[in-house]
Motif scaffolding. Sequence first.
Motif, mmCIF file in Angstrom:
data_model
loop_
_atom_site.group_PDB
_atom_site.id
_atom_site.type_symbol
_atom_site.label_atom_id
_atom_site.label_comp_id
_atom_site.label_asym_id
_atom_site.label_seq_id
_atom_site.Cartn_x
_atom_site.Cartn_y
_atom_site.Cartn_z
ATOM 1 N N GLU A 84 0.421 -0.927 -0.392
ATOM 2 C CA GLU A 84 -0.113 -0.013 0.311
ATOM 3 C C GLU A 84 0.901 1.373 0.216
ATOM 4 O O GLU A 84 -0.013 1.956 -0.811
ATOM 5 C CB GLU A 84 -1.018 -0.136 0.904
ATOM 6 C CG GLU A 84 -1.806 1.075 1.508
ATOM 7 C CD GLU A 84 -2.749 1.497 0.196
ATOM 8 O OE1 GLU A 84 -2.651 2.534 -0.520
ATOM 9 O OE2 GLU A 84 -3.194 0.613 -0.452
ATOM 10 N N ARG A 85 2.379 1.139 0.706
ATOM 11 C CA ARG A 85 2.839 2.374 0.505
ATOM 12 C C ARG A 85 3.473 2.716 -0.328
ATOM 13 O O ARG A 85 3.489 3.740 -0.785
ATOM 14 C CB ARG A 85 3.856 2.350 2.140
ATOM 15 C CG ARG A 85 2.936 2.451 3.429
ATOM 16 C CD ARG A 85 4.381 1.864 4.407
ATOM 17 N NE ARG A 85 3.568 2.148 5.724
ATOM 18 C CZ ARG A 85 3.987 1.547 7.429
ATOM 19 N NH1 ARG A 85 5.650 1.597 7.201
ATOM 20 N NH2 ARG A 85 3.390 1.256 8.264
ATOM 21 N N ARG B 297 2.523 1.833 -3.492
ATOM 22 C CA ARG B 297 1.361 2.198 -4.406
ATOM 23 C C ARG B 297 1.177 3.210 -4.200
ATOM 24 O O ARG B 297 1.345 4.587 -5.250
ATOM 25 C CB ARG B 297 -0.373 1.560 -3.697
ATOM 26 C CG ARG B 297 -1.200 1.887 -5.139
ATOM 27 C CD ARG B 297 -2.374 1.388 -4.966
ATOM 28 N NE ARG B 297 -3.018 2.302 -3.520
ATOM 29 C CZ ARG B 297 -3.349 3.082 -3.523
ATOM 30 N NH1 ARG B 297 -2.887 3.820 -4.284
ATOM 31 N NH2 ARG B 297 -3.867 3.456 -2.352
ATOM 32 N N ARG B 298 1.091 4.373 -3.065
ATOM 33 C CA ARG B 298 1.141 5.909 -3.170
ATOM 34 C C ARG B 298 2.110 6.080 -3.284
ATOM 35 O O ARG B 298 1.716 7.290 -4.203
ATOM 36 C CB ARG B 298 0.775 5.759 -0.997
ATOM 37 C CG ARG B 298 -0.719 5.073 -0.319
ATOM 38 C CD ARG B 298 -1.246 6.125 0.097
ATOM 39 N NE ARG B 298 -0.111 5.096 1.798
ATOM 40 C CZ ARG B 298 0.372 6.128 2.589
ATOM 41 N NH1 ARG B 298 0.638 6.620 2.412
ATOM 42 N NH2 ARG B 298 1.215 5.318 3.012
ATOM 43 N N GLU C 291 1.835 6.988 -7.198
ATOM 44 C CA GLU C 291 1.147 7.315 -8.007
ATOM 45 C C GLU C 291 1.209 8.164 -7.812
ATOM 46 O O GLU C 291 1.070 9.690 -8.260
ATOM 47 C CB GLU C 291 -0.583 7.005 -7.293
ATOM 48 C CG GLU C 291 -1.321 5.541 -7.137
ATOM 49 C CD GLU C 291 -2.475 5.229 -6.293
ATOM 50 O OE1 GLU C 291 -2.377 5.800 -5.457
ATOM 51 O OE2 GLU C 291 -2.812 4.034 -7.175
ATOM 52 N N THR C 292 1.776 9.013 -6.629
ATOM 53 C CA THR C 292 2.260 10.948 -6.158
ATOM 54 C C THR C 292 3.349 10.911 -7.679
ATOM 55 O O THR C 292 3.418 11.899 -7.416
ATOM 56 C CB THR C 292 2.610 10.833 -4.830
ATOM 57 O OG1 THR C 292 1.628 9.974 -3.722
ATOM 58 C CG2 THR C 292 3.021 12.260 -4.584
#
Length: 198
Positions: free
Chosen positions: A167-168, A170-171, A174-175
């Motif tokens: 999850e980290r 992915r974030r 995306e950023t």
Amino acid sequence: MGGDGGQVVPSVEEVARLVGELVDSEWPTTQSERSAWFERHGIAAEGAERLRSEHGSETWHSGGPGAPWPAVGWHVFENEFVGISWFLWHGLSEDVVPELAEELRARLVEMAGEPMDEIRREGEDYRFTAYWQTGGRSIDMYLHGGPVLEGQFHEHPVVQLHVDHVERARRADETAARAQPVVRGRALGDDAPTSGPP
């Protein structure tokens, strides 16, 4: 990086065991938790340097010559530890590194099943990438080798290995993607000229 008598350091078994321990462990978040986690798993981080800081992400690198493992890298996003990486077996012969990569891939399959995603290039320019997710963690492995030039790798092959918090990561991805300019033309495989400014 190989030891005396042809011993490979670290061995495939050592790498696979560490990856399994990391994936199964409680994932650290803060700097102090990450430091304790590294220490608990025997990961040396002396002389750490921040290589890059942009879009809320920081990339760190540590390690030096003579260490039993190659230098370690890690990624932090918005002050949360994302993951860890190595470039394994750099400098070993061109026939040994692909064999080690296949052995490691087989061990990771035993641990996490067949890769969710895999790309292979066969023949003289042989290399592959493989990606797994298990228990909220990802394992990303690349066998790199430069282009074949007169029957030889142009660069020495090396295995790049990442273990990340899904999850980290992915974030962070995306950023970073939102912060990049839109690319047109050849970079996307479109040879047609573009008209006007992007």
